[in-house]
Design a protein around this motif. Structure first.
Motif, PDB file in Angstrom:
ATOM      1  N   ARG A   1      51.869  43.648  37.960  1.00 39.32           N
ATOM      2  CA  ARG A   1      50.964  42.927  36.598  1.00 39.32           C
ATOM      3  C   ARG A   1      51.015  44.197  36.004  1.00 39.32           C
ATOM      4  NH1 ARG A   1      51.579  39.928  33.493  1.00 39.32           N
ATOM      5  NH2 ARG A   1      49.854  40.336  32.652  1.00 39.32           N
TER       6      ARG A   1
ATOM      7  N   PRO B   1      53.407  38.070  41.190  1.00 37.22           N
ATOM      8  CA  PRO B   1      53.647  37.803  39.446  1.00 37.22           C
ATOM      9  C   PRO B   1      54.914  36.974  39.505  1.00 37.22           C
ATOM     10  CG  PRO B   1      55.587  39.587  40.531  1.00 37.22           C
ATOM     11  CD  PRO B   1      54.480  39.613  41.877  1.00 37.22           C
TER      12      PRO B   1
ATOM     13  N   GLY C   1      51.401  46.446  42.678  1.00 39.04           N
ATOM     14  CA  GLY C   1      50.919  45.399  42.488  1.00 39.04           C
ATOM     15  C   GLY C   1      50.042  44.338  43.860  1.00 39.04           C
TER      16      GLY C   1
ATOM     17  N   ALA D   1      48.064  35.154  34.641  1.00 33.56           N
ATOM     18  CA  ALA D   1      49.504  35.666  34.542  1.00 33.56           C
ATOM     19  C   ALA D   1      49.669  35.394  36.053  1.00 33.56           C
ATOM     20  CB  ALA D   1      49.763  36.662  33.868  1.00 33.56           C
ATOM     21  N   LEU D   2      49.392  34.912  36.771  1.00 35.05           N
ATOM     22  CA  LEU D   2      49.792  34.323  38.305  1.00 35.05           C
ATOM     23  C   LEU D   2      50.140  33.045  38.643  1.00 35.05           C
ATOM     24  CD1 LEU D   2      47.522  36.937  39.932  1.00 35.05           C
ATOM     25  CD2 LEU D   2      49.665  37.625  39.584  1.00 35.05           C
TER      26      LEU D   2
ATOM     27  N   GLU E   1      47.541  44.909  35.228  1.00 34.66           N
ATOM     28  CA  GLU E   1      46.671  45.992  35.052  1.00 34.66           C
ATOM     29  C   GLU E   1      46.093  46.880  36.026  1.00 34.66           C
ATOM     30  OE1 GLU E   1      47.614  41.840  32.298  1.00 34.66           O
ATOM     31  OE2 GLU E   1      47.932  42.560  34.450  1.00 34.66           O
ATOM     32  N   CYS E   2      47.087  45.893  37.148  1.00 31.67           N
ATOM     33  CA  CYS E   2      46.451  46.389  38.836  1.00 31.67           C
ATOM     34  C   CYS E   2      46.716  47.618  39.863  1.00 31.67           C
ATOM     35  CB  CYS E   2      47.438  45.271  39.648  1.00 31.67           C
ATOM     36  SG  CYS E   2      46.946  45.332  41.355  1.00 31.67           S
TER      37      CYS E   2
ATOM     38  N   CYS F   1      44.276  39.399  36.232  1.00 33.14           N
ATOM     39  CA  CYS F   1      45.801  39.099  36.750  1.00 33.14           C
ATOM     40  C   CYS F   1      45.967  37.276  36.820  1.00 33.14           C
ATOM     41  CB  CYS F   1      46.412  39.563  36.763  1.00 33.14           C
ATOM     42  SG  CYS F   1      46.678  41.200  36.836  1.00 33.14           S
TER      43      CYS F   1
END
Length: 201
Positions: free
Chosen positions: A111, A99, A95, A29-30, A113-114, A26
């Motif tokens: 997120r 984020p 997450g 995006a972080l 994905e996490c 991620c």
């Protein structure tokens, strides 16, 4: 904070934590970059499934090291020493990294994905969990499916003995608490009994 193993039996978990430390899934995006924060031991008996780190947690590497943590510990009737004792309590947010914030204010969701990447792999290394606290909507919806947080909190008995749903311990929840006397009168005593039972040796 990602703890080192205490004994050779922790090596599998330690290896997993090394992989988590190196995760960049991620990173794009972080806003503050990756810094996964969780607290785990194979011997933990209580699991706190939370949302995602805030800025103070990101800075310190210590989960719930903020006003929401003070509120949660007050609900639990638990001091910081026990709360951060990974031999008893595991803290694994949905997450693992901070984020960022939404344009209108407030933290972004964890997120997406996490949890699919790491959550089940972490839980496989926590064989002694007796009770999981589902703190806030993201944890509850991930594990129980879509639903209303406060309704679940007031109907906590239907989720025992495996889960205990709780609201996110933010300042906004304080307003709901004041309008909902049964939270203090009924939910909090039951929560403390369930937690104490889970932590019994």
């Amino acid at each position: 904070m990602l703890p080192l193993p205490h004994t050779a039996t922790d090596q599998t978990l330690h290896s997993l934590l090394r992989q988590i430390r190196g995760c960049t899934a991620c990173a794009h995006a972080l806003p503050l970059g990756p810094r996964p924060v969780l607290h785990v031991s194979p011997r933990a008996r209580l699991l706190i499934a939370s949302q995602a780190p805030g800025t103070k947690v990101h800075e310190t590497g210590l989960s719930f090291n903020d006003a929401s943590g003070d509120r949660l510990r007050a609900w639990l009737g638990m001091d910081r020493a026990l709360f951060y004792n990974t031999e008893k309590v595991a803290i694994v947010p949905m997450g693992l990294c901070y984020p960022g914030v939404l344009p209108q204010g407030g933290d972004k969701p964890p997120r997406p994905e996490c949890a699919p990447l790491w959550r089940e792999r972490i839980l496989e290394q926590l064989p002694n969990i007796q009770l999981t606290l589902l703190v806030g909507s993201y944890a509850q919806n991930h594990i129980l499916g879509k639903g209303k947080v406060f309704e679940r909190v007031l109907n906590f008995e239907q989720y025992l003995p495996t889960y205990f749903p709780l609201p996110h311990p933010s300042w906004r929840t304080g307003m709901w608490e004041r309008r909902t006397p049964e939270f203090e009168a009924e939910v909090i005593p039951a929560l403390r009994r369930a937690v104490n039972h889970a932590l019994e040796d």
